[in-house]
Design an enzyme around this catalytic site. Structure first.
Site, short mmCIF file in Angstrom:
data_model
loop_
_atom_site.label_atom_id
_atom_site.label_comp_id
_atom_site.label_asym_id
_atom_site.label_seq_id
_atom_site.Cartn_x
_atom_site.Cartn_y
_atom_site.Cartn_z
CB SER A 1 33.76 24.40 43.02
OG SER A 1 33.06 24.78 44.19
CB THR B 1 39.19 27.85 48.58
OG1 THR B 1 39.56 27.25 47.34
CG2 THR B 1 38.94 29.34 48.36
C1 LIG Z 1 30.81 32.66 40.05
C2 LIG Z 1 32.04 32.30 40.81
C3 LIG Z 1 32.04 31.19 41.66
C4 LIG Z 1 33.20 30.83 42.37
N1 LIG Z 1 33.18 29.71 43.15
C5 LIG Z 1 34.34 29.31 43.75
C6 LIG Z 1 34.38 28.09 44.48
O1 LIG Z 1 33.38 27.38 44.61
N2 LIG Z 1 35.56 27.72 45.05
C7 LIG Z 1 36.70 28.48 44.94
O2 LIG Z 1 37.76 28.10 45.46
N3 LIG Z 1 36.68 29.65 44.24
C8 LIG Z 1 35.54 30.06 43.64
N4 LIG Z 1 35.54 31.21 42.90
C9 LIG Z 1 36.79 31.96 42.75
C10 LIG Z 1 37.58 31.47 41.55
O3 LIG Z 1 38.11 30.19 41.75
C11 LIG Z 1 38.77 32.40 41.23
O4 LIG Z 1 39.50 32.63 42.40
C12 LIG Z 1 38.32 33.73 40.62
O5 LIG Z 1 37.20 33.58 39.78
C13 LIG Z 1 39.48 34.32 39.85
O6 LIG Z 1 39.16 35.55 39.32
P1 LIG Z 1 38.65 35.76 37.79
O7 LIG Z 1 37.22 35.36 37.76
O8 LIG Z 1 38.85 37.22 37.58
O9 LIG Z 1 39.51 34.89 36.89
C14 LIG Z 1 34.38 31.61 42.22
C15 LIG Z 1 34.38 32.71 41.35
C16 LIG Z 1 33.23 33.06 40.66
C17 LIG Z 1 33.28 34.24 39.72
#
Ligand SMILES: Cc1cc2nc3c(=O)[nH]c(=O)nc-3n(C[C@H](O)[C@H](O)[C@H](O)COP(=O)(O)O)c2cc1C
Length: 391
Positions: A106, A154
Site C-alpha cells: 500500500s 485503487t
Molecule cells: C485495515 C485495512 C486497510 C486497507 N488498506 C488498503 C490500502 O491501503 N490500499 C488498498 O488498495 N486497499 C486497502 N484495503 C483493502 C484491501 O486491499 C482488500 O481490498 C480487502 O481487505 C479485501 O477484503 P478482505 O479483508 O475481506 O480480504 C485495506 C483493508 C483493510 C481491512
C-alpha cells in the site's frame, strides 16, 4: 507460537494480542457493515458438487498472474498495516516470498518500498490518485527504481468515515501525550507491547512511500489530507497513468460490468473485483456476486481477480470456479501478522493452500484450470450483475 488451523483462529489470536483500537482498525467495515457481512455471507450461500471416486493423487495449485508464476492463486492485497507488528509489510513480504506468492504494498504502508522489494522481488506498488500528475509520476519512478514488478491502482475509496460501531482513534504521531492516552491498552496487551520494546522503536505512523525521493515521510493524516483534496480521476487519467507504466497494471475496485469494459479500454492488464473489503460505500454487494458477469464480459481480454471475504481455501476455489484467475487477501493475513509476525502470515497462507488442495481433491480436479462453474452450486438470485444495460 503454535500452528493454527484456520483463519478464524488467527483472528482470535490477533484479537487477544492487539490493543482494542489496533484490532478494531483491522476489522474496519463502514457504516452498518452490510457490505462487510455480505462479502463473507455470500461465500456461504455457494455449495459444491464433489466427486466420490476418480480423484487425483497430486494437485497443481500454481498459476500465472500479473506477469509472474505463483505457487498458489492467493496474492497479498495492499493494506496500511500501521502498528500491527514492528516488521509490518517486510514480514508479510517475506512470508509471501517463502510461500511462493506476490506482495501488494500500500502507498499508505509503514515500510519503504525498497525494503519490501528486498524481502520479496515480486512486489506490486499500490497507488491512490493523490496530488498532481507529477506527484504521482514521482511515486511511480521511485517504485520503478526500487524494482516493483507492477502497479495496483485503487480507485474505489470514497472517504466514508462513519462506522456505527465507532472508529478507533488514530493519532497523528506517537507523542508523549498520545502514549499516556494509549498506555492502559498497551499495558494490558504486553506481548504486543514487547514486540515493539524489543525493537526499541515505537510504531511508526508515517507513510514513507508517499514521500518524493530525498524528502521526509509525511504523516498518515498529512498524506490523507492531500488525497482528499485531489479531484477524483477520470477514465482519461486512468489511461494516462496506465501509459506511464510498462508492465502489469491492476485496477482494483471494479464492481460493475460497464466499468470493467472501460478499464479494458483504458489499457489495464488486470482488474480486481473489489469493494475495498466492505470499507467503502456500504450496501455495495459482495464481490463474489458481481464476479461472474464481469468475468464473462472481459475475462478473455484482461485478468480478472477478486478480493473481499476470502477466509478459507474453499472460498478461493469458489472464486476461481466463477471466473477469477486468482484472489487477493486482506484481513486474513493481517490477523496472521498480528498473531505471529512472518510465521503467522505463512501459517495463514498454508491454511489457505491446504484448503484449496483438499477442495480440488474433493472436486476431482488436477489443476486450477479445470475448475468451472459446474463445480459450484449457485442459488438463483445469487448474482449481482451491476452496470449491465437492460433491454
Ligand atoms: C485495515 C485495512 C486497510 C486497507 N488498506 C488498503 C490500502 O491501503 N490500499 C488498498 O488498495 N486497499 C486497502 N484495503 C483493502 C484491501 O486491499 C482488500 O481490498 C480487502 O481487505 C479485501 O477484503 P478482505 O479483508 O475481506 O480480504 C485495506 C483493508 C483493510 C481491512
Amino acid at each position: 507460537m503454535t500452528w493454527f488451523e484456520s483463519v478464524a483462529e488467527a483472528q482470535r489470536r490477533a484479537k487477544k494480542r492487539l490493543p482494542g483500537s489496533v484490532y478494531s482498525a483491522l476489522i474496519a467495515g463502514s457504516e452498518k457493515g452490510l457490505t462487510l457481512a455480505d462479502n463473507l455471507g455470500a461465500f456461504d450461500e455457494l455449495g459444491f458438487a464433489p466427486r466420490t471416486a476418480g480423484h487425483f493423487a497430486e494437485r497443481d495449485l500454481s498459476t500465472h498472474v500479473l506477469g509472474r508464476d505463483v505457487a498458489l492463486p492467493v496474492l497479498i492485497s495492499p493494506t496500511g498495516v500501521q502498528a500491527v507488528h514492528p516488521d509490518g509489510e517486510v514480514a508479510v513480504a517475506r512470508a509471501a516470498a517463502a510461500r511462493g506468492t506476490s506482495m501488494g504494498l500500500s502507498s499508505f504502508g509503514s515500510k519503504p518500498i525498497e525494503e519490501v522489494v528486498a524481502a520479496n522481488p515480486n512486489t506490486y506498488f499500490q497507488v491512490y490518485w493523490t496530488g498532481t500528475r507529477e506527484d504521482i509520476q514521482r511515486r511511480l519512478e521511485r517504485a520503478r527504481a526500487a524494482g516493483a514488478v507492477g502497479i495496483i491502482l485503487t480507485l474505489d475509496w470514497s472517504f466514508s468515515h462513519s462506522r456505527d460501531w465507532g472508529s478507533p482513534h488514530i493519532p497523528e504521531r506517537l507523542t508523549f501525550r498520545e502514549l499516556l492516552r494509549f498506555a492502559p491498552e498497551g499495558l494490558t496487551h504486553p506481548r504486543w507491547l514487547m514486540d515493539y520494546v524489543r525493537t526499541r522503536a515505537l510504531p511508526d505512523l508515517g507513510v514513507p512511500n508517499m514521500a518524493s525521493p530525498g524528502e521526509p515521510s509525511p504523516t498518515f493524516f498529512g498524506a490523507y489530507g492531500q488525497w482528499m483534496q485531489t479531484p477524483p480521476p477520470s477514465w482519461e487519467d486512468v489511461a494516462w497513468l496506465r501509459a506511464q507504466w510498462d508492465g502489469p497494471f491492476l485496477l482494483k475496485g471494479v464492481i460493475r460490468v460497464d466499468e470493467a469494459r472501460r478499464a479494458v479500454d483504458a489499457g489495464v492488464s488486470a482488474i480486481s473485483v473489489s469493494n475495498h473489503g466492505g470499507n467503502n460505500l456500504d450496501g455495495t454487494p459482495a464481490t463474489i456476486r458481481a464476479l461472474p458477469a464481469i468475468a464473462e464480459a472481459v475475462g478473455d481480454r484482461v485478468e480478472v481477480l477478486l478480493d473481499g471475504g476470502i477466509r478459507r481455501g474453499s472460498d478461493v476455489v469458489k472464486a476461481l470456479a466463477l471466473g477469477a484467475r486468482a484472489v487477493l487477501i486482506g484481513r486474513a493475513y493481517l490477523w496472521g501478522l498480528a498473531a505471529d509476525g512472518q510465521a503467522g502470515v505463512e501459517n495463514v497462507l498454508d491454511v489457505l493452500r491446504n484448503g484449496i488442495d483438499s477442495t480440488l481433491l474433493a472436486l476431482g480436479k488436477r489443476s486450477l484450470g479445470e475448475l468451472s462453474r459446474s463445480d459450484v452450486l449457485v442459488p438463483s438470485g445469487f448474482e449481482a450483475d451491476l452496470g449491465v444495460a437492460v433491454g
